[in-house]
Design an enzyme around this catalytic site. Structure first.
Site, PDB file in Angstrom:
ATOM      1  N   GLU A   1     -11.205   0.766  -3.846  1.00  0.00           N
ATOM      2  CA  GLU A   1     -10.548   1.227  -2.620  1.00  0.00           C
ATOM      3  C   GLU A   1      -9.238   1.914  -2.970  1.00  0.00           C
ATOM      4  O   GLU A   1      -8.894   2.102  -4.138  1.00  0.00           O
ATOM      5  CB  GLU A   1     -10.298   0.049  -1.669  1.00  0.00           C
ATOM      6  CG  GLU A   1      -9.442  -1.050  -2.262  1.00  0.00           C
ATOM      7  CD  GLU A   1      -9.403  -2.305  -1.403  1.00  0.00           C
ATOM      8  OE1 GLU A   1     -10.151  -2.404  -0.427  1.00  0.00           O
ATOM      9  OE2 GLU A   1      -8.608  -3.204  -1.730  1.00  0.00           O
TER      10      GLU A   1
ATOM     11  N   ASP B   1       0.820  -1.225   0.000  1.00  0.00           N
ATOM     12  CA  ASP B   1       0.000   0.000   0.000  1.00  0.00           C
ATOM     13  C   ASP B   1       0.848   1.268   0.000  1.00  0.00           C
ATOM     14  O   ASP B   1       0.685   2.148   0.857  1.00  0.00           O
ATOM     15  CB  ASP B   1      -0.930   0.011   1.217  1.00  0.00           C
ATOM     16  CG  ASP B   1      -1.770  -1.249   1.330  1.00  0.00           C
ATOM     17  OD1 ASP B   1      -2.093  -1.837   0.291  1.00  0.00           O
ATOM     18  OD2 ASP B   1      -2.091  -1.652   2.470  1.00  0.00           O
TER      19      ASP B   1
END
Length: 560
Positions: free
Chosen positions: A231, A59
């Site tokens: 997302e 991420d």
């Protein structure tokens, strides 16, 4: 910019308390060598090797301040949380420190390894760094700020909205906006995985959200096709267009990155007709040295107008098996008709890439990619920042000064399969093929053990340890595979060390893809195999589940 030592930050916190004095287990050194075949040849001059951050660095989020670049990653239930990295060339990264360094900042107690810190996002405006993130199962969405990315960072400001993966965008007019993954309209999903991207204005001075919250993407690129798990949103501007990039398809092999754009910050946002702009899901899984699961990207522009993307990906050693978790990759961005593209259809992620035309950063003190050997002699005043704890250490059970030149760990009755804070210090497994070795002092008290662990989560790990049994010394290998006797760890190999009992034993774990071997030596270089070709697939995400990669490190405990 000077890094803040991990130990100094931890030991300076008043909330840490000392454990009662008792015998400890000493480790003289720790060595890690990675030798993945795909990385056997270093990148030639003017090129770099992917991934730029090998091992469990998922991420990624990036921002630029002048000619300096800063990057952060998710850390889930590991502490300190959220490493901060600095680079001037986007290729060589040096860790500055962490965002979460004080036990009082966030509560990790009792969390599973794959809970906690999800998807931090870093931005900079008017001399302040802003970091927004989600603490899953322990508070929700929060903001932290700092004037120096090395820290210290502020205590969290809780933002009080539903969802995950927040990200802040500062527009040219000084207004700021926060986007995040949230529930679908009326909180009524049409199918499993139906989510939405929400937008709300952010008041940077008051450090709070203001005005209406609204959905700017419902479901994903095409709601009629039931896209799942939209997302990881990031909002940015280029010319007259506002761009929204998001991950779509889940974090597995169908993972992808998609893009939308609008002439206004509130939308409407239109998807790119040739989405996704990054995925590997259409490629032959039998291709050599595959990279899979790509997505969750962030983009940054260089001073010369070039654009680059950081994103996560995985490197399987067999099928869908990878123990190194989700790693950080770097690729250039190509603009087509004012749309950004990271990779065209059916293009594999390259492992050797032409480097950005930027001033070179010095090599980092601890290597983070390629094949390398790294050794910690524990002869400095503080732990190096690559070391991590499982959850928050509320007590000082480790020391670099109790026996100068060694790391000592206090054995405690907290095991790796517990959800507490065991006496464990780990570093990321960054290669499918690696060897890690340590020299450990023999425990002086019966019922205590010390050794080296390869750890994925509470139910999937190996622990190669030594323990004193009356006047005898035993080397043992413990395995937790999630299937042994309802998940309870089991000793699968043991051997008695011949008398006279040495003061120190050497332990070694070697991995060759899914095959892990465990050996020991009572004297240097006199190695004995304890267990060969054990199935290390239990440390893979596909078997163990969750979102983290494996760690290797040092552990001491009181036997129960």
């Amino acid at each position: 910019m000077k890094a803040i030592p991990l130990s100094a930050l931890l030991l300076a916190t008043a909330s840490l308390r000392a454990e009662a004095t008792s015998p400890s287990v000493a480790f003289d050194w720790f060595e890690y060598t990675g030798r993945d075949p795909a990385l056997a040849s270093p990148a030639p001059a003017g090129y770099y090797s992917n991934p730029i951050l090998a091992g469990f660095y998922p991420d990624p989020s990036i921002c630029r301040v002048g000619e300096d670049y800063y990057l952060v990653n998710s850390t889930f239930a590991y502490f300190p949380g959220i490493p901060t990295f600095h680079s001037r060339d986007l290729v060589h990264w040096t860790q500055l420190g962490h965002v979460v360094t004080r036990p009082a900042q966030l509560n990790y107690d009792g969390l599973g390894v794959s809970r906690g810190i999800f998807a931090p996002s870093i931005s900079h405006h008017a001399g302040t760094f802003y970091l927004v993130c989600t603490m899953v199962d322990a508070g929700g969405n929060f903001l932290m700020t700092a004037t120096n990315p090395a820290g210290p960072w502020s205590d969290p400001v809780w933002l009080g909205f539903d969802g995950i993966d927040p990200s802040i965008f500062f527009d040219d007019d000084g207004r700021a906006w926060l986007v995040n993954n949230g529930p679908p309209p009326d909180n009524r999903p049409l199918y499993d995985g139906h989510r939405a991207i929400w937008l709300q204005e952010f008041d940077a001075r008051a450090a709070k959200l203001t005005g209406p919250r609204e959905i700017i993407v419902n479901g994903g690129t095409d709601l009629s096709q039931h896209p799942i798990w939209i997302e990881g949103p990031h909002l940015f501007r280029r010319g007259s267009w506002y761009y929204l990039i998001c991950a779509e398809g889940g974090t597995g092999e169908d993972h992808s990155e998609v893009v939308f754009r609008s002439q206004a910050v509130r939308g409407p946002f239109v998807p790119f007709a040739r989405n996704p702009i990054l995925t590997q899901r259409t490629l032959d899984p039998r291709r050599p040295h595959p990279v899979t699961c790509t997505g969750h990207a962030d983009l940054v522009a260089t001073p010369d107008g070039a654009w680059w993307a950081v994103f996560l990906g995985c490197r399987p050693y067999e099928g869908n098996l990878y123990n190194t978790g989700r790693e950080t990759f770097l690729l250039p961005v190509t603009w087509t008709d004012d749309w950004p593209v990271i990779l065209g259809p059916n293009q594999p992620v390259p492992l050797i890439v032409a480097a950005p035309k930027l001033s070179l950063s010095p090599p980092p003190p601890v290597p983070l990619n390629g094949n390398f050997t790294w050794r910690d002699e524990f002869d400095g005043p503080a732990l190096q920042p690559v070391w991590s704890f499982l959850r928050t250490p509320h007590a000082t059970w480790f020391s670099l000064s109790a026996r100068p030149g060694a790391l000592t760990l206090q054995p405690r009755p907290i095991a790796l399969h517990d959800r507490g804070n065991p006496s464990f210090l780990g570093r990321r497994q960054q290669h499918a093929h690696f060897t890690t070795t340590t020299a450990v002092g023999v425990p002086t008290v019966a019922g205590e053990s010390g050794g080296i662990a390869a750890f994925q989560n509470e139910t999937h790990y190996f622990f190669l340890g030594i323990r004193r049994l009356d006047s005898r010394l035993e080397v043992f290998l413990e395995r937790a595979s999630g299937q042994d006797h309802a998940g309870a760890p089991q000793v699968i190999a043991r051997a008695e060390v011949s008398a006279p009992v040495p003061a120190q034993v050497y332990l070694r774990i070697e991995a060759r893809g899914r095959l892990y071997s465990f050996s020991y030596a009572a004297r240097p270089d006199e190695w004995r195999m304890l267990k060969d070709d054990e199935d290390g697939a239990i440390l893979s995400t596909a078997v163990a589940g969750g979102f983290v990669g494996a760690y290797v490190g040092l552990h001491a405990r009181v036997e129960r």
